[in-house]
Design a protein around this motif. Structure first.
Motif, PDB file in Angstrom:
ATOM      1  N   GLY B  81      34.848  51.185  46.487  1.00 40.95           N
ATOM      2  CA  GLY B  81      33.479  51.034  45.936  1.00 40.95           C
ATOM      3  C   GLY B  81      33.395  49.693  45.633  1.00 40.95           C
ATOM      4  O   GLY B  81      32.259  49.276  45.244  1.00 40.95           O
ATOM      5  N   GLY B  82      34.510  48.953  45.401  1.00 42.10           N
ATOM      6  CA  GLY B  82      34.282  47.594  45.238  1.00 42.10           C
ATOM      7  C   GLY B  82      34.039  47.136  43.718  1.00 42.10           C
ATOM      8  O   GLY B  82      34.231  47.701  42.781  1.00 42.10           O
ATOM      9  N   VAL B  83      33.480  45.787  43.926  1.00 39.71           N
ATOM     10  CA  VAL B  83      33.234  45.187  42.314  1.00 39.71           C
ATOM     11  C   VAL B  83      31.738  45.029  42.123  1.00 39.71           C
ATOM     12  O   VAL B  83      31.055  44.438  43.162  1.00 39.71           O
ATOM     13  CB  VAL B  83      34.038  43.961  42.449  1.00 39.71           C
ATOM     14  N   GLN B  84      31.286  45.513  41.069  1.00 34.12           N
ATOM     15  CA  GLN B  84      29.838  45.293  40.566  1.00 34.12           C
ATOM     16  C   GLN B  84      29.685  43.910  39.729  1.00 34.12           C
ATOM     17  O   GLN B  84      30.628  43.722  39.127  1.00 34.12           O
ATOM     18  CB  GLN B  84      29.342  46.471  39.849  1.00 34.12           C
ATOM     19  N   SER B  85      28.688  43.323  39.973  1.00 28.65           N
ATOM     20  CA  SER B  85      28.531  42.158  39.292  1.00 28.65           C
ATOM     21  C   SER B  85      27.024  41.803  39.053  1.00 28.65           C
ATOM     22  O   SER B  85      26.305  42.211  39.737  1.00 28.65           O
ATOM     23  CB  SER B  85      29.354  41.125  39.550  1.00 28.65           C
ATOM     24  N   ASN B  86      26.882  40.791  38.325  1.00 23.84           N
ATOM     25  CA  ASN B  86      25.524  40.238  38.255  1.00 23.84           C
ATOM     26  C   ASN B  86      25.504  38.636  38.787  1.00 23.84           C
ATOM     27  O   ASN B  86      24.811  37.916  38.344  1.00 23.84           O
ATOM     28  CB  ASN B  86      24.866  40.201  36.819  1.00 23.84           C
ATOM     29  N   THR B  93      26.510  23.266  49.112  1.00 29.45           N
ATOM     30  CA  THR B  93      25.086  22.891  49.056  1.00 29.45           C
ATOM     31  C   THR B  93      24.027  23.730  48.635  1.00 29.45           C
ATOM     32  O   THR B  93      23.101  23.457  48.796  1.00 29.45           O
ATOM     33  CB  THR B  93      25.017  22.644  50.776  1.00 29.45           C
ATOM     34  N   GLY B  94      24.602  24.729  47.741  1.00 30.70           N
ATOM     35  CA  GLY B  94      23.497  25.351  46.831  1.00 30.70           C
ATOM     36  C   GLY B  94      22.944  26.768  47.723  1.00 30.70           C
ATOM     37  O   GLY B  94      22.305  27.298  47.058  1.00 30.70           O
ATOM     38  N   TYR B  95      23.503  27.029  48.974  1.00 32.62           N
ATOM     39  CA  TYR B  95      23.049  28.143  49.536  1.00 32.62           C
ATOM     40  C   TYR B  95      23.725  29.417  49.043  1.00 32.62           C
ATOM     41  O   TYR B  95      24.834  29.283  48.777  1.00 32.62           O
ATOM     42  CB  TYR B  95      23.067  28.095  51.107  1.00 32.62           C
ATOM     43  N   ASP B  96      23.010  30.598  48.978  1.00 32.19           N
ATOM     44  CA  ASP B  96      23.831  32.007  48.612  1.00 32.19           C
ATOM     45  C   ASP B  96      24.664  32.257  49.478  1.00 32.19           C
ATOM     46  O   ASP B  96      24.412  32.023  50.686  1.00 32.19           O
ATOM     47  CB  ASP B  96      22.695  33.202  48.341  1.00 32.19           C
ATOM     48  N   LEU B  97      25.884  32.780  49.118  1.00 32.75           N
ATOM     49  CA  LEU B  97      26.850  33.183  50.093  1.00 32.75           C
ATOM     50  C   LEU B  97      26.635  34.605  50.426  1.00 32.75           C
ATOM     51  O   LEU B  97      27.098  35.178  51.619  1.00 32.75           O
ATOM     52  CB  LEU B  97      28.254  33.174  49.338  1.00 32.75           C
ATOM     53  N   GLY B  98      25.764  35.187  50.022  1.00 32.88           N
ATOM     54  CA  GLY B  98      25.406  36.555  49.962  1.00 32.88           C
ATOM     55  C   GLY B  98      26.114  37.572  49.179  1.00 32.88           C
ATOM     56  O   GLY B  98      27.232  37.305  48.675  1.00 32.88           O
ATOM     57  N   VAL B  99      25.483  38.878  49.278  1.00 31.39           N
ATOM     58  CA  VAL B  99      26.014  39.969  48.288  1.00 31.39           C
ATOM     59  C   VAL B  99      27.536  40.095  48.631  1.00 31.39           C
ATOM     60  O   VAL B  99      28.540  40.220  48.175  1.00 31.39           O
ATOM     61  CB  VAL B  99      25.254  41.322  48.325  1.00 31.39           C
ATOM     62  N   ARG B 100      27.630  40.451  50.263  1.00 29.10           N
ATOM     63  CA  ARG B 100      29.027  41.088  50.686  1.00 29.10           C
ATOM     64  C   ARG B 100      30.103  39.673  50.480  1.00 29.10           C
ATOM     65  O   ARG B 100      31.257  40.092  49.924  1.00 29.10           O
ATOM     66  CB  ARG B 100      28.821  41.271  52.147  1.00 29.10           C
ATOM     67  N   CYS B 101      29.784  38.611  50.832  1.00 25.72           N
ATOM     68  CA  CYS B 101      30.901  37.657  50.634  1.00 25.72           C
ATOM     69  C   CYS B 101      31.122  37.297  49.344  1.00 25.72           C
ATOM     70  O   CYS B 101      32.040  37.044  48.643  1.00 25.72           O
ATOM     71  CB  CYS B 101      30.168  36.222  51.145  1.00 25.72           C
ATOM     72  N   GLU B 104      33.550  39.966  48.224  1.00 25.34           N
ATOM     73  CA  GLU B 104      34.890  39.700  48.787  1.00 25.34           C
ATOM     74  C   GLU B 104      35.976  38.601  47.879  1.00 25.34           C
ATOM     75  O   GLU B 104      36.849  38.894  47.867  1.00 25.34           O
ATOM     76  CB  GLU B 104      34.525  39.527  50.099  1.00 25.34           C
ATOM     77  N   LEU B 105      35.007  37.756  47.491  1.00 27.05           N
ATOM     78  CA  LEU B 105      35.541  36.510  46.680  1.00 27.05           C
ATOM     79  C   LEU B 105      35.888  37.078  45.361  1.00 27.05           C
ATOM     80  O   LEU B 105      36.927  36.885  44.876  1.00 27.05           O
ATOM     81  CB  LEU B 105      34.714  35.575  46.592  1.00 27.05           C
ATOM     82  N   LEU B 106      35.105  37.844  44.793  1.00 26.09           N
ATOM     83  CA  LEU B 106      35.305  38.549  43.477  1.00 26.09           C
ATOM     84  C   LEU B 106      36.576  39.378  43.478  1.00 26.09           C
ATOM     85  O   LEU B 106      37.615  39.512  42.657  1.00 26.09           O
ATOM     86  CB  LEU B 106      34.262  39.370  42.960  1.00 26.09           C
ATOM     87  N   THR B 107      36.620  40.298  44.857  1.00 28.56           N
ATOM     88  CA  THR B 107      37.781  41.285  45.147  1.00 28.56           C
ATOM     89  C   THR B 107      39.046  40.416  44.947  1.00 28.56           C
ATOM     90  O   THR B 107      40.141  40.690  44.408  1.00 28.56           O
ATOM     91  CB  THR B 107      37.646  42.354  45.974  1.00 28.56           C
TER      92      THR B 107
END
Lengths: 192, 123
Positions: B81-86, B93-101, B104-107
């Motif tokens: 179920g992964g990690v939930q966050s805000n 360079t300021g671009y979003d890495l996206g929800v999935r990435c 994965e980094l938080l995990t």
């Protein structure tokens, strides 16, 4: 197989609206133990207004098995009026295209035992109907607050959900506010 | 740098995130989760949720996950179920890495934290 009806209390018809109050009392007061100030078998609050939208799931005998309540955030809504601290300092939404989802519940039909797959299917069916109903009203986002486990279940279903802030205890139970984006990810995951 | 956008994600780079201090906010047992895991074929001694929060006052980062104590080896694992966050991590360079990435980094980050220390054992 569950069916759903949507509409205001007036559109639900008096018998269904009455049964919804009884169902909500059974779920939220009797089962979940919420200390709500309401008469027995009549769970309603100030946010059950003539313009409030409901999604009601029922079985073939018209027995209610699930419910949800939808309120636009440019009018008074539960999170904004009663639990704003769940936003953790983030601004409260106040827009006709952001709706609040509250009083969400799903349960097995009376005298039935469901498999995990059936229970999961019913939950997805109800949240799908909620998202569809909100989208039909022009909503692009929902805001909700509930037990932390529900946020995880929505995510498992593929819904684009993310929390607003840190969970807080309400009546000794951890509760978190979260966004449900009504976007391509969510509608695709729900088959809308 | 913390930045709260209209979608109310808190945005920062992973480097900035790594410099935040976190504390356990709450951790508890959950029977419904344990039953769900049992139906997934995971035999557990107990299961529950754990929540960490950053210690900064403004734009507090929230990270939460489900866990279980495995019956075979009695060790504590991150539940499916992964990690939930805000949080939305972004590149330099300021671009979003996206929800999935971001998840994965938080995990990956969580795997390096001693979060199991604060987990309750049994009812």
């Amino acid at each position: 197989m569950l069916n759903t009806v949507t509409g205001t209390a007036e559109q639900l018809k008096p018998a269904m609206a009455q049964a919804l109050s009884v169902y909500r009392y059974r779920i939220f007061v009797d089962k979940m133990g919420w200390p709500l100030d309401c008469p027995k078998d009549h769970e309603q609050d100030n946010f059950d207004r003539p313009d409030t939208l409901y999604v009601v799931a029922h079985d073939e005998h018209k027995q209610i098995c699930g419910c949800a309540r939808l309120l636009p955030t440019h009018k008074p809504y539960l999170l904004g009026e009663i639990f704003p601290h769940l936003m953790g300092g983030a601004p409260l939404p106040h827009s006709p295209d952001v709706w609040e989802l509250s009083r969400f519940a799903i349960s097995p039909p009376p005298n039935e035992r469901l498999t995990a797959a059936q229970a999961w299917s019913n939950s997805i069916m109800l949240i799908t109907k909620v998202v569809e109903t909100a989208r039909n009203q022009g909503a692009c986002r929902l805001i909700a607050f509930s037990a932390v486990g529900n946020e995880r279940l929505l995510k498992r279903a593929g819904v684009n959900v993310h929390r607003v802030s840190v969970p807080q205890l309400i009546d000794d139970k951890p509760v978190v506010a979260f966004w449900i984006e009504i976007d391509h990810q969510t509608t695709s995951a729900l088959g809308l | 740098m913390l930045a709260l956008a209209p979608d109310q994600f808190i945005r920062m780079s992973f480097s900035e995130f790594s410099q935040l201090s976190f504390k356990q906010h709450m951790a508890w047992l959950d029977d419904d989760l344990q039953e769900e895991l049992r139906l997934l074929g995971i035999e557990t001694l107990c299961a529950g949720f754990c929540e960490w929060a950053s210690t900064n006052k403004a734009s507090q980062v929230s990270v939460g996950w489900a866990w279980f104590r495995s019956q075979p080896d009695q060790l504590i694992y991150l539940a499916p179920g992964g990690v939930q966050s805000n949080l939305m991590l972004r590149c330099t360079t300021g671009y979003d890495l996206g929800v999935r990435c971001t998840e994965e980094l938080l995990t990956s980050w969580l795997a390096g934290q001693d979060w199991q220390r604060g987990i309750p054992f049994m009812h």
